[in-house]
Design an enzyme around this catalytic site. Structure first.
Site, PDB file in Angstrom:
ATOM      1  N   ARG A 106     -27.180  16.338  26.958  1.00 40.48           N
ATOM      2  CA  ARG A 106     -27.207  14.932  26.539  1.00 40.48           C
ATOM      3  C   ARG A 106     -28.405  14.154  27.084  1.00 40.48           C
ATOM      4  NH1 ARG A 106     -21.271  13.230  28.013  1.00 40.48           N
ATOM      5  NH2 ARG A 106     -21.405  15.163  29.196  1.00 40.48           N
ATOM      6  N   LYS A 145     -31.397  18.595  33.847  1.00 43.88           N
ATOM      7  CA  LYS A 145     -30.622  17.385  34.127  1.00 43.88           C
ATOM      8  C   LYS A 145     -30.701  16.936  35.590  1.00 43.88           C
ATOM      9  CE  LYS A 145     -25.836  15.826  33.964  1.00 43.88           C
ATOM     10  NZ  LYS A 145     -24.482  16.195  33.537  1.00 43.88           N
ATOM     11  N   THR A 188     -17.573  26.841  36.490  1.00 41.17           N
ATOM     12  CA  THR A 188     -17.743  26.372  37.879  1.00 41.17           C
ATOM     13  C   THR A 188     -17.254  27.399  38.904  1.00 41.17           C
ATOM     14  OG1 THR A 188     -15.638  25.197  37.582  1.00 41.17           O
ATOM     15  CG2 THR A 188     -17.640  23.889  37.372  1.00 41.17           C
ATOM     16  N   TYR A 201     -21.512  18.529  43.340  1.00 40.12           N
ATOM     17  CA  TYR A 201     -22.234  18.718  42.076  1.00 40.12           C
ATOM     18  C   TYR A 201     -23.635  18.108  42.206  1.00 40.12           C
ATOM     19  CZ  TYR A 201     -17.809  19.692  39.582  1.00 40.12           C
ATOM     20  OH  TYR A 201     -16.633  20.204  39.132  1.00 40.12           O
ATOM     21  N   ASP A 237     -25.117  16.456  39.966  1.00 39.79           N
ATOM     22  CA  ASP A 237     -25.340  15.325  39.048  1.00 39.79           C
ATOM     23  C   ASP A 237     -24.474  14.116  39.386  1.00 39.79           C
ATOM     24  OD1 ASP A 237     -22.888  16.269  38.325  1.00 39.79           O
ATOM     25  OD2 ASP A 237     -23.307  16.439  36.185  1.00 39.79           O
ATOM     26  N   SER A 261     -73.296 -12.619  47.989  1.00 40.46           N
ATOM     27  CA  SER A 261     -72.568 -12.281  46.768  1.00 40.46           C
ATOM     28  C   SER A 261     -73.346 -11.327  45.870  1.00 40.46           C
ATOM     29  CB  SER A 261     -72.302 -13.554  45.955  1.00 40.46           C
ATOM     30  OG  SER A 261     -71.411 -14.351  46.676  1.00 40.46           O
ATOM     31  N   ALA A 295     -78.005 -12.591  48.760  1.00 42.63           N
ATOM     32  CA  ALA A 295     -77.199 -12.424  47.550  1.00 42.63           C
ATOM     33  C   ALA A 295     -77.960 -11.619  46.510  1.00 42.63           C
ATOM     34  CB  ALA A 295     -76.834 -13.789  46.983  1.00 42.63           C
TER      35      ALA A 295
END
Ligand code: UD1
Ligand code: CA
Length: 483
Positions: A20, A27, A84, A107, A109, A411, A429
């Site tokens: 899914r 997963k 399982t 598990y 998940d 700068s 600068a």
């Protein structure tokens, strides 16, 4: 042996596919709050005091094992997902010595299971000297789960899978979470599990009957919050799980003295540490090995990874920090980017659109606007003008630049690395500095200005016809000049 001295071995089942998710990624590797789901189970196992942890892998086994590499767990391959019960047996094979140990099944998940819950389950199991303790929960509708069937006295009799359950059994609200604590007989009894059921799988839940046949009582430990064991099966489940973990983390920090504005928008991974009176504005993201000392403020939408901010540092909105260290009282941003290897001393000021990389800036350095400071060391109190670039790359190699203390960089100057600029030097600068500048010297490295009187009138006058049509303001100006 005293129950509390028994070692604890943990088997984490993680071989399932998880169709899914609709993903090329297994997963259990989908991340929740910065960690793959299976890594949450590993973390829980280790924190509850596991001696050995074995992760049973199958779908995407190589990827799962690579992701957990270095976390101190062992792996067992389950080539075919036969259920399982079969997965558990595969796991047991990998344990080196399980005699006399308690065995915990988790598990890969269910990332929301809390450490406190596991500790309470373990305490309960050991206090009762239980042979088999199941973690259960209650839901108004427990469809899909195995149901806990109790006898008249209320003792747990068996677990019936949803598929195998009668209409009456399906009304039972108490469900099996899939988390079990077993005594060491499990290792022998699990071999007797068969696959005579609706799905032709080896059910780990059949262990319960096998224990009872030996005269052992089976206990259920009921969760207060069934949400802790709800697995994330698809992407919406992942987002929900992440939301819950995220909220737990922000709540813990607020309780510990951190101010968080709009906490529902703030994302903090559990690896992050925060001091007292830290303030986080909306949308802040803190990841990885990040630590913020007392009184640090982080502005809205700043993203900080693997960085250390010392006391009182301020990060202003929309800044991005990665692998940086910010000294006490320094301020950064808005819109600053500190990249790996950036080390700012005390009271450094980094303003908007300044990027640093592998840059060590000593106390009091100021770089207020629009600069790139890469592969550079800058001494105390040096002022880096707007638009300064340290040109660290010659197209092939990167080179370092060292700027002394009390330097003034005008700068829009470019320091072409490798370069050394001495203390108290001054760079005019707009200079492209391609020679070293000694202590106390002034360097100007730019074309001398030429001013050519009347140039505009001659230039535009030559284009008068075109100017007339297209540039009315210029046409008017040319008109006023006379010929
Ligand atoms: C299982 C329980 C059910 C319980 C539910 C809780 C059984 C027979 N049933 O059902 O009572 O209510 O969990 O979520 O145990 N796995 C493997 N190898 C396999 C099969 C599964 O490693 O061959 C792993 C999966 O990756 C997953 C876990 O075991 O992490 C549970 O598997 P799943 O198929 O989701 O079990 P359920 O049918 O939901
Ligand atoms: Ca499941």
């Amino acid at each position: 042996m005293n129950a509390n001295e028994r070692p604890l071995d943990v088997v984490i089942l993680a071989a399932g596919q998880g169709t899914r998710m609709k993903s090329a990624v297994p997963k259990v590797l989908h991340p929740v709050a910065g960690r793959p789901m299976v890594a949450w189970a590993v973390k829980a196992a280790q924190e509850v005091g596991a001696r050995q942890v074995v992760v049973v892998t199958g779908h995407g086994a190589d990827q799962v094992e690579a992701a957990l590499n270095g976390s101190g767990v062992m792996f067992a391959r389950q080539e075919k997902q036969l259920g399982t019960g079969h997965a558990f047996l595969c796991g047991l094979d990998a344990l080196t010595d399980h005699q006399g140990a308690d065995v915990l099944v988790l598990y890969g998940d269910t990332p929301l299971l809390r450490l406190e819950t596991l500790r309470a389950l373990l305490d309960d199991h050991r206090e009762r000297d239980s042979a088999f303790t199941i973690l259960t929960g209650e839901l108004p509708d427990a469809s899909g789960y195995g149901r806990i069937i109790r006898d008249r006295q209320g003792n747990v009799e068996r677990i019936v899978e949803h598929k195998d359950a009668s209409a009456l059994e399906r009304t039972v609200r108490e469900f099996n979470s899939g988390v079990y604590l077993l005594d060491s007989r499990a290792t022998d009894l699990a071999h007797r599990i068969t696959n005579n059921n609706a799905s032709g799988e080896y059910y780990l839940t059949d262990l319960l009957g096998l224990y009872r046949a030996q005269g052992s009582e089976v206990h259920a430990f009921k969760l207060d919050d069934p949400g802790e064991v709800i697995g994330a099966n698809d992407r919406t489940g992942l987002a929900e799980a992440e939301g819950i973990i995220r909220q737990r983390i922000t709540t813990d920090h607020m309780r510990a003295g951190v101010t968080i504005h709009m906490p529902e928008t703030v994302y903090i991974e559990d690896t992050v540490t925060l001091g007292r009176d830290v303030t986080l504005e909306p949308g802040v993201i803190l990841r990885g090995q990040t630590s913020l000392a007392d009184d640090v403020t982080v502005g809205a939408y700043a993203v900080i990874s693997d960085s250390i901010l010392e006391a009182g540092a301020v990060v202003k909105p929309h800044s991005v920090l990665e692998g940086a260290r910010v000294g006490p009282g320094s301020d950064v941003g808005p819109f600053a980017r500190l990249r790996p290897g950036t080390v700012l001393g005390v009271g450094v000021h980094i303003g908007n659109f300044v990027e640093t990389k592998n840059a060590q800036l000593a106390a009091g350095v100021k770089a207020g606007h629009l600069a790139y400071l890469g592969d550079v060391t800058i001494g105390e109190e040096t002022n880096v003008g707007a638009g300064t670039i340290v040109a660290n790359y010659d197209g092939v190699n990167k080179h370092r630049t060292a700027v002394g203390a009390g330097v003034f960089i005008g700068s829009n100057s470019t320091l072409i690395a490798p370069r050394t600029v001495g203390d108290a030097a001054f760079i005019a600068a707009g200079s492209a500095v391609h020679d070293d500048v000694p202590e106390g010297a002034m360097a100007v490295a730019r074309g001398k200005q030429r001013t050519i009187e009347g140039w505009s009138r001659r230039y535009w006058g030559g284009l008068r016809e075109q100017v007339n049509g297209k540039l009315p303001w210029l046409a008017a100006w040319l008109g006023k000049q006379g010929d």
